[in-house]
Design an enzyme around this catalytic site. Structure first.
Site, mmCIF file in Angstrom:
data_model
loop_
_atom_site.group_PDB
_atom_site.id
_atom_site.type_symbol
_atom_site.label_atom_id
_atom_site.label_comp_id
_atom_site.label_asym_id
_atom_site.label_seq_id
_atom_site.Cartn_x
_atom_site.Cartn_y
_atom_site.Cartn_z
ATOM 1 C CB VAL A 244 38.375 -7.894 -36.548
ATOM 2 C CG1 VAL A 244 36.982 -8.172 -35.999
ATOM 3 C CG2 VAL A 244 38.752 -8.929 -37.600
ATOM 4 C CG ASP A 421 43.036 -5.678 -35.660
ATOM 5 O OD1 ASP A 421 42.133 -6.543 -35.628
ATOM 6 O OD2 ASP A 421 43.915 -5.644 -36.539
ATOM 7 C CG HIS A 422 37.849 -8.235 -31.096
ATOM 8 N ND1 HIS A 422 38.468 -8.988 -30.116
ATOM 9 C CD2 HIS A 422 36.610 -7.978 -30.623
ATOM 10 C CE1 HIS A 422 37.640 -9.174 -29.109
ATOM 11 N NE2 HIS A 422 36.490 -8.560 -29.390
ATOM 12 N NE ARG A 423 43.235 -8.456 -37.852
ATOM 13 C CZ ARG A 423 44.030 -8.135 -38.875
ATOM 14 N NH1 ARG A 423 44.194 -8.985 -39.870
ATOM 15 N NH2 ARG A 423 44.649 -6.977 -38.899
ATOM 16 C CB VAL A 424 46.091 -7.493 -32.053
ATOM 17 C CG1 VAL A 424 47.285 -7.283 -31.136
ATOM 18 C CG2 VAL A 424 46.554 -7.872 -33.455
#
Length: 452
Positions: A244, A421-424
């Protein structure tokens, strides 16, 4: 027959792509001579022949994927050298056949000036095949083309494109027009006979519209979508559709860094290092990663873990003739500024010459991409999956800035764009990381204090 099996190439490599066969069926090949070029997920390499042989068959075509241990070609026995051909027996001289009778000439109707020549029997316009093809291509009616020597030629059709007399395009023939003699002005011409009423002459049909001929259009170029280009596409697609992405941008005043680099450049050259701004940026990035370690991580989706790396392998995006490659400066936190400069130059050249080893192309934890002096104003880099961060470095430009005394001075500004990465990595952590990088680049003395 002996088989050529794809050998084990490296740890963790289970399949490769067949990029290019260096030999073809029927070719002789010596032991240890390169026979096929293959590509792993990162590197391109040649597979040598294990024996002296002749290639009988190729089983895996270029662009296909082969697994380690799979038979990719069959060897055959080398053909024996052909026996010398005995001298041919002397044959009696062959009787010469009489030449075939010449074909009867095609009767041709004489062409009136300005009209197309025709066959006297069929009435068909007489023209060469090349002239007919050119006329069809440009929509020209051959009935409208006058001919010379009893047949329309290609040059006479092409003469229409100049807008003049098409007969001028062909070699000039002896003129049949009688010479006109101009009488002296003192001679009075006899009065003309009264003209009789003539039938109205119909207007000529309009000539067809002609397109300007610029020669034949070259065919489209077909570039096989395989090898390095396909690997890059697969990696980019996986990154774009898995992570993301979001991008955070900051403007950095590197005026002080420009001065420091200029002062250190000559000393670096004496050590054999061409010092660019990139080693300084690598050092600043490492300090930022140490403060915000979540940016130096990968996401293990299958295992359900975020793996925060405790080593610092900085990937350097490098343009090559076959696409973008990312050689790695391993353990960059343990190298000096000059050592980082040397290592960047070494692994980048290895990548451009396609001599980089698998170890030099794997193991990065964070990537930097820079186009140098053509770095542009802004870009949104795509992550080097499975990493969670990549830094885009853009051009340094002289720009008017306001100093601490509210005076307008010439500054050196550069944009940095970090994709994460917006998930992390949350937005706050990503922005804080880039602000830390900015702090070290705007004040290079902090790099000195950190052990540059």
């Amino acid at each position: 027959m002996p088989e050529l099996k794809l050998p084990a190439i490296g740890e963790g490599v289970v399949e490769v792509e067949i990029v290019r066969w260096l030999k073809k069926p029927g070719d002789r090949v010596a032991a240890n001579e390169g026979i096929v070029e293959v590509m792993t997920d990162k590197a391109t390499m040649e597979i040598p022949s294990p024996v002296d042989a002749v290639i009988e068959r190729i089983l895996i075509e270029e662009g296909a994927v082969a697994e380690v241990g799979q038979v990719i070609a069959i060897f055959g026995e080398a053909p024996a050298d052909p026996a010398p051909t005995p001298a041919a027996a002397t044959l009696p001289p062959a009787t010469t056949a009489p030449p075939p009778a010449a074909a009867a000439p095609v009767p041709m109707a004489p062409a009136a000036p300005g009209t197309a020549p025709r066959d006297a029997t069929t009435g068909k316009v007489l023209a060469t095949p090349a002239a007919r093809a050119l006329a069809r291509e440009h929509g020209i009616d051959l009935d409208m083309v006058p001919g010379r020597d009893g047949r329309i030629t290609k040059s006479e059709v092409m003469g229409l494109f100049s807008g003049g007399d098409p007969l001028e395009a062909s070699p000039a023939a002896p003129s049949q027009t009688p010479t006109m003699v101009i009488a002296p002005a003192s001679i009075v011409a006899a009065p003309a006979a009264p003209a009789t009423a003539a039938a109205p002459v119909p207007a000529p049909a309009p000539a067809p519209a002609l397109r300007r001929s610029l020669g034949e259009t070259p065919p489209d170029e077909l570039i096989p979508f395989r090898g390095m280009r396909r690997r890059i596409a697969e990696g980019m697609s996986k990154s774009f559709f898995t992570a993301v992405h979001y991008t955070y941008v900051e403007q950095v005043d590197v005026s002080a860094l420009v001065k420091v680099r200029e002062q250190a450049r000559k000393a670096a050259e004496q050590e054999g290092v061409k010092l660019s701004y990139l080693p300084f940026i690598v050092k600043a990035v490492i300090l930022g990663l140490k403060k915000y370690p979540i940016v130096n991580a990968v996401l293990d989706e299958e295992g359900g873990n975020i793996i925060v790396k405790k080593r610092y392998g900085i990937g350097i995006a490098t343009a090559t003739d076959q696409g973008l490659m990312v050689p790695v400066v391993h353990d960059a936190d343990r190298l000096s500024l000059l050592d980082i400069g040397r290592e960047i130059a070494r692994v980048s050249e290895a990548a451009r010459s396609f001599k980089a080893s698998r170890e030099e192309l794997t193991g990065s934890t964070f990537t930097i991409t820079s186009l140098g002096t053509i770095g542009g104003v802004l870009a949104t880099p795509i992550l080097n999956y499975p990493e969670v961060g990549i830094l885009g470095v853009h051009a340094i430009r002289k720009t008017p800035v306001v100093d601490d005394n509210d005076q307008i001075v010439v500054g050196h500004l550069m944009n940095l764009s970090v994709s994460l990465d917006h998930r992390v990595v949350d937005g706050f952590e990503g922005a804080s990381f880039l602000q830390e990088v900015k702090r070290y680049l705007e004040d290079p003395t902090l790099l000195l204090l950190a052990g540059i």
